[in-house]
Design an enzyme around this catalytic site. Structure first.
Site, short mmCIF file in Angstrom:
data_model
loop_
_atom_site.label_atom_id
_atom_site.label_comp_id
_atom_site.label_asym_id
_atom_site.label_seq_id
_atom_site.Cartn_x
_atom_site.Cartn_y
_atom_site.Cartn_z
CG LEU A 60 48.62 90.04 65.06
CD1 LEU A 60 48.23 90.65 66.39
CD2 LEU A 60 49.02 88.59 65.28
N GLY A 61 46.47 89.13 60.59
CA GLY A 61 45.27 88.81 59.85
C GLY A 61 44.56 87.73 60.63
CB THR A 62 43.53 87.97 63.55
OG1 THR A 62 43.23 87.20 64.70
CG2 THR A 62 42.93 89.34 63.73
CB SER A 63 38.87 85.16 63.41
OG SER A 63 38.87 85.02 62.01
#
Length: 242
Positions: A16-19
């Protein structure tokens, strides 16, 4: 594998490479996240819902391994439902955050999970808790996480103001996530937000073609060369002998 190498996920794991983000305001909290889920450089899902329901007025944002964070969130959700049944009252946000923290800390060598827990309860009102990798627990007026957060800490520090109302907070979360998504290759898609108050939960959605626009530069090398006109300077070139 005896331990997790934080520079990469376990083999075949979805990231979940995410912001993600949560901000407290007078009367409630606003949580938000992008919607991109990646497997390496491949976008596995463009419209993931990273805002996970824990109890009536408690939500969490998830970053790290999709499998790890979903499993931890499911465990805490079940624990909060059991607490509500046995105690006869809704759990506090601090209780939910403490259960998250205990699970993440006790399994820190086996999990890749960064969690932000936010919500409203009758004991403390609105509150935001950040649980980064390793299992710490920190209460803050605002918290950001995920790979995109590194690009927007300066913006958050310069922009956030205490005493904001609902609309200012929603706009702050929307702009922050849009900035993170524009810079971070592992973040993107749409913005999902929840406004959590004593009155309930309100879901907000910003589609990809309606994201706030900021300066993103331009490709200088692609511009046509300027048309330079010859200027007569009156200088005569020196003759060169053969």
């Amino acid at each position: 594998m005896d331990h997790i190498d934080w520079t990469r996920l376990k083999t075949g794991e979805v990231n979940l490479g995410t912001s993600i983000m949560a901000v407290q305001f007078d009367g409630g909290v606003v949580i938000g996240a992008d919607s991109r889920t990646t497997t390496g450089s491949y976008i596995a899902n463009r419209v993931t819902d990273k805002l996970t329901h824990i109890h009536d007025r408690i939500y969490c944002c998830r970053s790290g391994s999709a499998a790890d964070t979903q499993a931890v969130a499911d465990i805490v959700h079940q624990a909060m439902q059991m607490h509500a049944q046995t105690a006869g009252e809704a759990p506090s946000v601090h209780l939910a955050a403490s259960v998250f923290q205990r699970l993440c800390y006790d399994n820190k060598d086996r999990l890749s999970a960064g969690i932000i827990v936010a919500g409203w309860d009758k004991e403390n009102g609105p509150s935001v808790y950040n649980i980064p990798l390793g299992g710490g627990l920190f209460r803050q007026p605002w918290a950001i996480g995920g790979s995109g957060s590194t690009y927007v800490y300066g913006y958050c520090d310069a922009t956030y103001r205490e005493g904001w109302g609902r609309d200012e907070t929603v706009n702050f979360v929307r702009n922050t996530l849009a900035l993170a998504m524009s810079r971070d290759g592992s973040s993107g898609g749409v913005i999902r937000m929840c406004v959590i108050t004593e009155d309930g939960v309100e879901r907000l959605f910003v589609p990809g073609d309606e994201l706030p626009k900021f300066w993103e530069g331009h490709e200088v090398l692609a511009l046509p060369a300027p048309n330079k006109r010859a200027v007569d300077t009156g200088v005569v070139p020196m003759a060169v002998e053969a």
